[in-house]
Design a protein around this motif. Structure first.
Motif, PDB file in Angstrom:
ATOM      1  N   SER A  61     -22.480 -27.769  21.264  1.00 39.34           N
ATOM      2  CA  SER A  61     -21.869 -26.538  20.576  1.00 39.34           C
ATOM      3  C   SER A  61     -23.066 -25.847  19.436  1.00 39.34           C
ATOM      4  O   SER A  61     -22.837 -26.879  18.379  1.00 39.34           O
ATOM      5  CB  SER A  61     -20.546 -26.580  20.127  1.00 39.34           C
ATOM      6  OG  SER A  61     -20.345 -25.426  19.366  1.00 39.34           O
ATOM      7  N   LYS A  64     -22.427 -22.152  14.863  1.00 44.06           N
ATOM      8  CA  LYS A  64     -21.421 -22.526  14.116  1.00 44.06           C
ATOM      9  C   LYS A  64     -21.337 -21.486  13.010  1.00 44.06           C
ATOM     10  O   LYS A  64     -21.916 -21.393  12.061  1.00 44.06           O
ATOM     11  CB  LYS A  64     -21.815 -23.726  13.232  1.00 44.06           C
ATOM     12  CG  LYS A  64     -22.155 -25.261  14.113  1.00 44.06           C
ATOM     13  CD  LYS A  64     -21.017 -25.802  14.611  1.00 44.06           C
ATOM     14  CE  LYS A  64     -21.454 -27.184  15.276  1.00 44.06           C
ATOM     15  NZ  LYS A  64     -20.256 -27.910  15.679  1.00 44.06           N
ATOM     16  N   HIS A 174     -13.375 -28.757  21.848  1.00 40.49           N
ATOM     17  CA  HIS A 174     -14.052 -27.786  22.541  1.00 40.49           C
ATOM     18  C   HIS A 174     -13.108 -26.242  22.096  1.00 40.49           C
ATOM     19  O   HIS A 174     -13.872 -25.210  21.873  1.00 40.49           O
ATOM     20  CB  HIS A 174     -14.017 -27.879  23.958  1.00 40.49           C
ATOM     21  CG  HIS A 174     -14.739 -26.791  24.539  1.00 40.49           C
ATOM     22  ND1 HIS A 174     -14.029 -25.546  25.087  1.00 40.49           N
ATOM     23  CD2 HIS A 174     -16.274 -26.273  24.904  1.00 40.49           C
ATOM     24  CE1 HIS A 174     -15.014 -24.714  25.643  1.00 40.49           C
ATOM     25  NE2 HIS A 174     -16.111 -24.958  25.485  1.00 40.49           N
ATOM     26  N   ASP A 175     -11.658 -26.226  22.445  1.00 42.72           N
ATOM     27  CA  ASP A 175     -10.916 -25.180  22.197  1.00 42.72           C
ATOM     28  C   ASP A 175     -10.988 -25.027  20.513  1.00 42.72           C
ATOM     29  O   ASP A 175     -11.058 -23.793  20.394  1.00 42.72           O
ATOM     30  CB  ASP A 175      -9.431 -25.685  22.736  1.00 42.72           C
ATOM     31  CG  ASP A 175      -9.654 -25.847  24.336  1.00 42.72           C
ATOM     32  OD1 ASP A 175     -10.535 -25.190  24.840  1.00 42.72           O
ATOM     33  OD2 ASP A 175      -8.685 -26.411  24.575  1.00 42.72           O
ATOM     34  N   CYS A 178     -14.061 -23.144  19.605  1.00 44.40           N
ATOM     35  CA  CYS A 178     -14.067 -21.810  20.162  1.00 44.40           C
ATOM     36  C   CYS A 178     -13.282 -20.870  19.160  1.00 44.40           C
ATOM     37  O   CYS A 178     -13.698 -19.688  18.876  1.00 44.40           O
ATOM     38  CB  CYS A 178     -13.418 -21.598  21.712  1.00 44.40           C
ATOM     39  SG  CYS A 178     -14.486 -22.442  22.842  1.00 44.40           S
ATOM     40  N   LEU A 179     -12.126 -21.378  18.755  1.00 45.53           N
ATOM     41  CA  LEU A 179     -11.425 -20.385  17.910  1.00 45.53           C
ATOM     42  C   LEU A 179     -12.046 -20.355  16.450  1.00 45.53           C
ATOM     43  O   LEU A 179     -12.013 -19.438  15.833  1.00 45.53           O
ATOM     44  CB  LEU A 179     -10.118 -21.085  17.777  1.00 45.53           C
ATOM     45  CG  LEU A 179      -9.100 -21.097  18.886  1.00 45.53           C
ATOM     46  CD1 LEU A 179      -7.652 -21.916  18.531  1.00 45.53           C
ATOM     47  CD2 LEU A 179      -8.728 -19.646  19.152  1.00 45.53           C
ATOM     48  N   ASN A 181     -15.174 -20.324  15.827  1.00 46.09           N
ATOM     49  CA  ASN A 181     -16.234 -19.342  15.958  1.00 46.09           C
ATOM     50  C   ASN A 181     -15.883 -17.952  16.292  1.00 46.09           C
ATOM     51  O   ASN A 181     -16.533 -16.957  15.823  1.00 46.09           O
ATOM     52  CB  ASN A 181     -17.267 -19.850  17.192  1.00 46.09           C
ATOM     53  CG  ASN A 181     -18.175 -21.043  16.732  1.00 46.09           C
ATOM     54  OD1 ASN A 181     -18.484 -21.353  16.035  1.00 46.09           O
ATOM     55  ND2 ASN A 181     -18.419 -21.968  17.952  1.00 46.09           N
ATOM     56  N   LEU A 182     -14.851 -17.899  16.912  1.00 44.30           N
ATOM     57  CA  LEU A 182     -14.246 -16.462  17.003  1.00 44.30           C
ATOM     58  C   LEU A 182     -13.704 -15.898  15.717  1.00 44.30           C
ATOM     59  O   LEU A 182     -14.043 -14.741  15.449  1.00 44.30           O
ATOM     60  CB  LEU A 182     -12.905 -16.494  18.067  1.00 44.30           C
ATOM     61  CG  LEU A 182     -12.332 -15.212  18.423  1.00 44.30           C
ATOM     62  CD1 LEU A 182     -13.212 -14.388  19.084  1.00 44.30           C
ATOM     63  CD2 LEU A 182     -11.075 -15.634  19.454  1.00 44.30           C
ATOM     64  N   GLN A 185     -16.429 -14.910  13.416  1.00 43.19           N
ATOM     65  CA  GLN A 185     -17.248 -13.762  13.632  1.00 43.19           C
ATOM     66  C   GLN A 185     -17.016 -12.597  12.595  1.00 43.19           C
ATOM     67  O   GLN A 185     -17.837 -11.665  12.325  1.00 43.19           O
ATOM     68  CB  GLN A 185     -17.200 -13.363  15.046  1.00 43.19           C
ATOM     69  CG  GLN A 185     -17.746 -14.142  16.015  1.00 43.19           C
ATOM     70  CD  GLN A 185     -17.589 -13.930  17.350  1.00 43.19           C
ATOM     71  OE1 GLN A 185     -17.087 -12.873  17.632  1.00 43.19           O
ATOM     72  NE2 GLN A 185     -17.874 -14.691  18.269  1.00 43.19           N
TER      73      GLN A 185
END
Length: 365
Positions: A61, A64, A174-175, A178-179, A181-182, A185
């Motif tokens: 990943s 970041k 991993h999950d 993802c949160l 990074n989401l 943004q």
């Protein structure tokens, strides 16, 4: 001592590997014969292995869109080390593992939020912190925050170091990434390591919430989170340990050793390994009877009799020297707090005390 027979070592490694390959989707489940039958055996003896797993094919990943700050302990002195932005939303996260359950506490005065979540007894502390971070992120995403500053504080430095790494090995991590990074943004997201009992009221309150959660049964069937691979490894270890005990007790040889050792010395293993080679040899000789005592010397043709050279009353064996010989009664009373030891008490003696006894007796065995 705690050295498993080769066939049990192979079985343990095969079951562990089969579990890992199966949950990574790399195991051939078409055939159930030959070596592939190990998976069926695993599911039978460890039913938890059928539950969803946290194992994940190793990935990287690189992206970041969040920051992690590992401040020093002295920088937290009851107040924040710096002034927070006026639009900042700060979550304080804590976790506790009690004798019954694992609990997570989340406190956020900016949102007037207090959450106390029980994760049952199968979740690990690491998973609890990851789940707590994901819960904070989900709250922010549900409320559609934009251009805000979000701080999440936790006392678990291992979790922050894992999130900081580029290699991802588990599904929950991993999950969580993802949160992160989401949310990152459209917002400024930062994770902080906060030392326990640093004097910040909200963090202490999160600890109280976590403690309450750790005393309550979870809502829903367990496991609530994907099972950590370590849980299954421990279950396999316990199964193999039981088989090891059964195998040891079914032997007809090793008479002297089986009198003293009724099960593998799992607790004393590391201590024995750290002894010098000379001390190990003497200790193993005392336990197995393969030493310079006359009982063993007679068996290998190096002594004309078995009679104890100290009391002249009985066979000079390990059991006799430790438990019955009148010549060493003073040492026995000093080490074991007994004048004489019967056969049942002999099996309860600690290995360390046996070593100290022979050292005190100054017997060159």
């Amino acid at each position: 001592m705690n050295q498993r027979p080769l066939h049990l070592v192979i079985k343990q490694e095969a079951m562990t590997s089969a579990y890992r390959l199966y949950n990574l989707g790399l195991f051939n489940t078409v055939s159930t014969k030959g070596h592939s039958s190990i998976l069926q055996i695993l599911h039978k003896v460890v039913p938890l292995s059928l539950a969803p797993s946290d194992l994940f094919i190793k990935t990287t990943s690189i992206l970041k869109s969040f920051k992690i700050s590992l401040l020093l302990r002295h920088e937290w002195d009851g107040v924040w080390p710096f002034t927070r932005p006026p639009d900042c939303i700060t979550f304080y996260l804590n976790h506790i593992k009690s004798d019954q359950f694992v609990g997570v506490g989340i406190c956020c005065d900016d949102l007037n939020l207090e959450n106390s979540i029980s994760l049952g007894y199968l979740a690990t502390e690491f998973q609890a912190v990851i789940f707590g971070i994901m819960s904070c992120l989900s709250i922010c995403l549900e409320q559609n925050f934009e251009n805000r500053t979000v701080y999440i504080c936790t006392a678990n430095k291992a979790v922050l170091q894992t999130l900081k790494n580029f290699v991802v090995k588990t599904r929950l991590v991993h999950d969580c990434l993802c949160l992160l990074n989401l949310l990152g943004q459209t917002n400024t997201v930062q994770l902080f390591w906060t030392p326990a009992h640093c004097g910040i009221h909200e963090f202490d309150h999160a600890n109280v919430l976590a403690k309450l959660a750790s005393l309550q049964a979870p809502i829903g069937a367990e496991p609530l989170l994907p099972l950590s691979g370590q849980i299954i490894k421990d279950e396999i270890y316990d199964f193999i340990l039981k088989q090891h005990c059964d195998y040891w007790n079914s032997q007809t040889s090793c008479t002297n050793s089986r009198l003293l050792i009724k099960k593998p010395l799992t607790e004393d293993h590391n201590w024995i390994v750290n002894l010098s080679r000379l001390q190990q040899r003497k200790l193993l000789g005392a336990i197995t009877g393969h030493c310079t005592l006359k009982d063993h010397l007679f068996n290998i043709g190096l002594s004309s009799d078995r009679l104890c050279r100290f009391c002249l009353n009985d066979v000079e064996s390990t059991y006799h020297i430790i438990c019955l010989c009148s010549h060493f009664e003073g040492h026995r009373r000093h080490i074991f707090r007994k004048d004489y030891i019967n056969i049942d008490e002999y099996a309860e003696l600690k290995v360390k005390d046996i070593k100290d006894f022979f050292n005190a007796c100054k017997l060159d065995i």
